[in-house]
Design an enzyme around this catalytic site. Structure first.
Site, PDB file in Angstrom:
ATOM      1  N   LYS A 139       4.146  -8.348  13.332  1.00  7.87           N
ATOM      2  CA  LYS A 139       4.410  -8.274  11.880  1.00  7.87           C
ATOM      3  C   LYS A 139       4.826  -9.617  11.279  1.00  7.87           C
ATOM      4  O   LYS A 139       4.572  -9.880  10.113  1.00  7.87           O
ATOM      5  CB  LYS A 139       5.509  -7.240  11.596  1.00  7.87           C
ATOM      6  CG  LYS A 139       5.126  -5.820  11.949  1.00  7.87           C
ATOM      7  CD  LYS A 139       4.605  -5.062  10.756  1.00  7.87           C
ATOM      8  CE  LYS A 139       3.938  -3.743  11.072  1.00  7.87           C
ATOM      9  NZ  LYS A 139       4.514  -2.894  12.097  1.00  7.87           N
ATOM     10  N   GLU A 173       8.473  -2.726   2.009  1.00  3.32           N
ATOM     11  CA  GLU A 173       8.707  -1.378   2.507  1.00  3.32           C
ATOM     12  C   GLU A 173       8.814  -1.477   4.015  1.00  3.32           C
ATOM     13  O   GLU A 173       8.303  -2.414   4.616  1.00  3.32           O
ATOM     14  CB  GLU A 173       7.530  -0.479   2.140  1.00  3.32           C
ATOM     15  CG  GLU A 173       6.312  -0.577   3.091  1.00  3.32           C
ATOM     16  CD  GLU A 173       5.598  -1.939   3.053  1.00  3.32           C
ATOM     17  OE1 GLU A 173       5.822  -2.693   2.076  1.00  3.32           O
ATOM     18  OE2 GLU A 173       4.844  -2.260   3.991  1.00  3.32           O
ATOM     19  N   SER A 189       1.132  -5.083  20.740  1.00  2.40           N
ATOM     20  CA  SER A 189       1.595  -5.430  19.382  1.00  2.40           C
ATOM     21  C   SER A 189       3.096  -5.665  19.276  1.00  2.40           C
ATOM     22  O   SER A 189       3.541  -6.375  18.378  1.00  2.40           O
ATOM     23  CB  SER A 189       1.154  -4.340  18.404  1.00  2.40           C
ATOM     24  OG  SER A 189       1.611  -3.067  18.816  1.00  2.40           O
TER      25      SER A 189
HETATM   26  C1  LIG Z   1       4.042  -1.693  12.631  1.00  2.27           C
HETATM   27  C2  LIG Z   1       3.582  -1.693  14.006  1.00  2.27           C
HETATM   28  C3  LIG Z   1       2.321  -1.180  14.387  1.00  2.27           C
HETATM   29  C4  LIG Z   1       1.406  -0.472  13.440  1.00  2.27           C
HETATM   30  O1  LIG Z   1       0.961  -1.203  12.344  1.00  2.27           O
HETATM   31  P1  LIG Z   1      -0.477  -1.844  12.264  1.00  2.27           P
HETATM   32  O2  LIG Z   1      -0.543  -2.358  10.869  1.00  2.27           O
HETATM   33  O3  LIG Z   1      -1.480  -0.775  12.540  1.00  2.27           O
HETATM   34  O4  LIG Z   1      -0.540  -2.928  13.276  1.00  2.27           O
HETATM   35  C5  LIG Z   1       1.930  -1.293  15.707  1.00  2.27           C
HETATM   36  N1  LIG Z   1       2.739  -1.861  16.635  1.00  2.27           N
HETATM   37  C6  LIG Z   1       3.946  -2.358  16.312  1.00  2.27           C
HETATM   38  C7  LIG Z   1       4.784  -2.951  17.385  1.00  2.27           C
HETATM   39  C8  LIG Z   1       4.412  -2.293  14.995  1.00  2.27           C
HETATM   40  O5  LIG Z   1       5.623  -2.774  14.690  1.00  2.27           O
END
Ligand SMILES: *Cc1c(COP(=O)(O)O)cnc(C)c1O
Length: 397
Positions: A92, A114, A381
């Protein structure tokens, strides 16, 4: 940046996207698009983003070969793109930094955002502290309770966290509230949206800032393996980490894209967040895309064990990829995601976010059915520290 053919001038990816907002927001969206277009042509902007990506976020994140996991599954090689190692623990921050720099360029000193799980809120609060910007984060009161440690982190870095008590008191209600704030304060305020959703030009801007993930992955593949991967696997909430990995590979048609949605307690129940698998076309939060609605046409209450996947919409570019077949979308349920979580903890000593665990589970099982000369990149992620309470409760540790 690569593949600038989409979206078109009006912000459409095929039939998806566009700007469905109150008239009062149109000037702000135009201003944002103009500022972004100018920034794209400004070498100094790119340079500042690049330096802060390196020195503040810690990029490039490694492309790590998960040898133990690969050996255990006994098939294709599994590589992890380590976004969990980015500052604040998830992808993020790439977008938060990019838009923070854009807000400064526009002379906007007040930032609103948000957040659902709190990862985006933490990234925005962090970047605002570093850039000297005021920060207000809207968060559903239900999420405030479930994600206390992230609320703490936002407050420590100087953000004001405003509880939202309407609707289901989760992410979609927080977005509604942030949009309401933006309408009343457009002159001074930048709305720092956290995924590839919302009205044009957000899906494009967020994608472009996240596309650094895929650009690095291409460079790392060519250097470490002298070839491109066969598959890219990433979880899909709003869709930013997946588009971020996929985008730079768009024209490499032999590289297959797989997006993993949250099947929650099952696709045949109403407790899931699999928007592309089960949704229909409609308009939510300013964009036309797939979305989940109930029998009465109301936006559904979604569910996933991973708070970051718990959203009834999805980015318009993914809807386009689904219809065009460029990407395949699958789903993984809560129990399987927990298995993926444990699998990565035990084989690699890496505690993944529950969101990422969906992708880990799918990729691991897919690897088992593929030959050893195939390579899969999983977008890790985020890290799982934020999820330990949920996991402990679910596994009764
Ligand atoms: C917010 C988040 C997601 C999901 O959001 P995307 O916009 O689909 O990437 C996935 N993994 C993590 C660790 C997140 O914080």
């Amino acid at each position: 940046m690569e593949n600038r053919a989409m979206p078109d001038k009006k912000g459409y990816f095929g039939e998806y996207g566009g700007k469905f907002v109150p008239e009062t927001l149109m000037p702000a969206l135009d201003e944002l698009e103009k500022a972004y277009t100018e920034a794209l042509d400004d070498a100094a902007f790119h340079e500042e983003f690049k330096i802060l990506c390196r020195d503040y976020i810690g990029r490039p994140t490694p492309l790590y070969c998960a040898r133990q996991l690969t050996a255990k599954m006994g098939g294709a090689t599994i590589l992890l793109k380590r976004e969990d190692l980015a500052h604040t623990g998830a992808h993020k921050i790439n977008n938060a930094l990019g838009q923070g720099l854009l807000a400064k360029r526009m002379g906007k000193k007040r930032i609103i955002a948000e957040t659902g799980a709190g990862q985006h809120g933490v990234a925005v609060a962090t970047v605002c502290a570093m850039l000297g910007l005021e920060c207000i984060v809207y968060m559903g009161s239900k999420d405030i309770k479930r994600q206390a440690s992230n609320v703490n982190r936002m407050k420590l870095t100087g953000a004001e966290v405003r509880p939202v008590n309407s609707g289901s008191r989760t992410l979609k209600d927080a977005i509604n509230e942030a949009i309401r704030d933006w309408v009343s304060n457009v002159e001074t305020t930048h709305y720092l949206l956290g995924s590839v959703v919302g009205p044009h030009a957000y899906p494009m801007i967020v994608r472009d800032f996240q596309a650094i993930i895929g650009r690095e992955a291409i460079e790392q593949m060519l250097r470490q393996y002298l070839r491109l991967p066969d598959y890219l696997v990433a979880c899909v909430g709003g869709g930013s980490n997946s588009i971020g990995l996929f985008h730079a590979f768009y024209d490499e048609k032999e590289v297959k894209f797989i997006g993993v949605e949250a099947a929650g307690q099952g696709l045949d129940t109403d407790k899931h967040s699999a928007t592309l698998a089960k949704g229909k076309t409609g308009v939510l939060h300013g964009t036309k895309s797939y979305l989940l609605e109930d029998k009465n046409g109301q936006i559904s209450e979604t569910h996933s064990i991973a708070p970051g996947l718990d959203y009834p919409g999805v980015g318009p570019e993914h809807s386009f990829y689904k219809d065009s077949g460029r990407a395949t979308y699958v789903s993984v349920n809560d129990a399987q995601a927990l298995e993926g979580f444990k699998l990565l903890c035990e084989t690699e000593g890496i505690i993944p976010a529950l969101e990422s665990s969906h992708a880990v589970y799918y990729a691991a099982h897919m690897a088992a059915d593929l030959s050893p000369d195939k390579i899969i990149i999983v977008n890790l992620s985020g890290r799982g520290d934020k999820d330990l309470d949920i996991v402990n409760r679910a596994l009764k540790i």
